[in-house]
Design a protein around this motif. Structure first.
Motif, PDB file in Angstrom:
ATOM      1  N   ILE A   7       0.922  -1.079   0.069  1.00 51.49           N
ATOM      2  CA  ILE A   7      -0.200  -0.009   0.042  1.00 51.49           C
ATOM      3  C   ILE A   7       1.016   1.221   0.074  1.00 51.49           C
ATOM      4  O   ILE A   7       2.169   1.245   0.398  1.00 51.49           O
ATOM      5  CB  ILE A   7      -0.996   0.045   1.335  1.00 51.49           C
ATOM      6  N   ASN A   8       0.236   2.367  -0.579  1.00 55.48           N
ATOM      7  CA  ASN A   8       0.806   3.637  -0.324  1.00 55.48           C
ATOM      8  C   ASN A   8       0.151   4.278   1.007  1.00 55.48           C
ATOM      9  O   ASN A   8      -1.044   3.702   1.504  1.00 55.48           O
ATOM     10  CB  ASN A   8       0.964   4.588  -1.509  1.00 55.48           C
ATOM     11  N   HIS A   9       0.080   5.592   1.181  1.00 53.27           N
ATOM     12  CA  HIS A   9      -0.395   6.074   2.133  1.00 53.27           C
ATOM     13  C   HIS A   9      -2.049   6.285   2.332  1.00 53.27           C
ATOM     14  O   HIS A   9      -2.834   6.206   2.962  1.00 53.27           O
ATOM     15  CB  HIS A   9       0.203   7.412   2.477  1.00 53.27           C
ATOM     16  N   SER A  15      -6.499  -0.894   3.905  1.00 56.66           N
ATOM     17  CA  SER A  15      -5.707  -1.940   4.635  1.00 56.66           C
ATOM     18  C   SER A  15      -6.260  -2.393   5.807  1.00 56.66           C
ATOM     19  O   SER A  15      -6.006  -3.380   6.287  1.00 56.66           O
ATOM     20  CB  SER A  15      -4.185  -1.755   4.625  1.00 56.66           C
ATOM     21  N   TYR A  34       3.113  -4.250   3.252  1.00 60.97           N
ATOM     22  CA  TYR A  34       4.265  -3.705   2.825  1.00 60.97           C
ATOM     23  C   TYR A  34       4.036  -2.144   2.358  1.00 60.97           C
ATOM     24  O   TYR A  34       2.964  -1.880   1.636  1.00 60.97           O
ATOM     25  CB  TYR A  34       4.927  -4.377   1.601  1.00 60.97           C
ATOM     26  N   THR A  35       4.902  -1.142   2.783  1.00 54.99           N
ATOM     27  CA  THR A  35       4.718   0.140   2.424  1.00 54.99           C
ATOM     28  C   THR A  35       5.880   0.838   2.256  1.00 54.99           C
ATOM     29  O   THR A  35       6.791   0.710   3.053  1.00 54.99           O
ATOM     30  CB  THR A  35       3.556   1.086   3.295  1.00 54.99           C
ATOM     31  N   SER A  37       6.169   4.069   2.498  1.00 54.05           N
ATOM     32  CA  SER A  37       5.936   5.383   3.189  1.00 54.05           C
ATOM     33  C   SER A  37       6.030   5.264   4.575  1.00 54.05           C
ATOM     34  O   SER A  37       5.614   4.383   5.457  1.00 54.05           O
ATOM     35  CB  SER A  37       4.539   5.778   2.930  1.00 54.05           C
ATOM     36  N   ALA A  40       3.007   6.327   6.333  1.00 51.28           N
ATOM     37  CA  ALA A  40       2.033   5.044   6.360  1.00 51.28           C
ATOM     38  C   ALA A  40       2.320   4.231   7.432  1.00 51.28           C
ATOM     39  O   ALA A  40       1.598   3.666   8.249  1.00 51.28           O
ATOM     40  CB  ALA A  40       1.920   4.486   5.151  1.00 51.28           C
ATOM     41  N   TYR A  56       9.035  -1.176   2.611  1.00 52.19           N
ATOM     42  CA  TYR A  56       9.139  -1.709   1.306  1.00 52.19           C
ATOM     43  C   TYR A  56      10.585  -1.353   0.896  1.00 52.19           C
ATOM     44  O   TYR A  56      10.822  -0.083   1.070  1.00 52.19           O
ATOM     45  CB  TYR A  56       8.245  -1.668   0.304  1.00 52.19           C
ATOM     46  N   HIS A  70       6.665   6.766  -2.927  1.00 50.40           N
ATOM     47  CA  HIS A  70       6.669   7.024  -1.521  1.00 50.40           C
ATOM     48  C   HIS A  70       6.242   8.281  -1.193  1.00 50.40           C
ATOM     49  O   HIS A  70       6.498   8.871  -0.054  1.00 50.40           O
ATOM     50  CB  HIS A  70       7.992   6.510  -0.660  1.00 50.40           C
ATOM     51  N   ASP A  72       3.937  11.035   0.014  1.00 51.07           N
ATOM     52  CA  ASP A  72       2.634  10.576   1.276  1.00 51.07           C
ATOM     53  C   ASP A  72       1.086  11.545   0.709  1.00 51.07           C
ATOM     54  O   ASP A  72       0.326  11.621   1.370  1.00 51.07           O
ATOM     55  CB  ASP A  72       2.915  11.146   2.494  1.00 51.07           C
TER      56      ASP A  72
END
Length: 112
Positions: A7-9, A15, A34-35, A37, A40, A56, A70, A72
């Motif tokens: 995921i991203n923020h 999630s 996994y991210t 950010s 995040a 990540y 990445h 935000d």
């Protein structure tokens, strides 16, 4: 079996919902989020989830790793830029990294 999502923020809430649904079936401890950010990660840690949350770090697709991912900003990914395609490469990189340490892995999109 490990269940993973990338995921991203913008996907924190989505999630979290995935986590809550897995918790209903007692599968939440098998989830790895996994991210790329740091923000995040901080927001996920505040939710006190009983699963792994991992920063990540690219392995397979290091050349494709895009600084836009990445970001935000909440709507950065998937709005007419190449970050959606890059995101797909990176999801598979997460899958590869997890499969190296676990016999069975299932990649989930948090918004499915």
């Amino acid at each position: 079996m490990k269940l993973i999502t990338f995921i991203n923020h913008a996907y924190i809430g989505i999630s979290h919902n995935l986590y809550l649904q897995l918790k209903r079936f007692n599968l939440h401890a098998d989830l790895i989020i996994y991210t790329p950010s740091d923000i995040a990660i901080d927001d996920l840690l505040k939710l006190n989830l009983e699963c792994e949350i991992k920063k990540y770090i690219p392995v397979l697709f290091n050349d494709y790793y895009n600084s836009n991912l990445h970001s935000d900003e909440l709507s950065k990914c998937g709005h007419g830029n190449n970050s959606y395609s890059t995101l797909q490469f990176l999801k598979h990189d997460c899958f590869y990294q997890t499969l190296e340490k676990n016999e069975y892995v299932c990649l989930l999109d948090a918004d499915v």
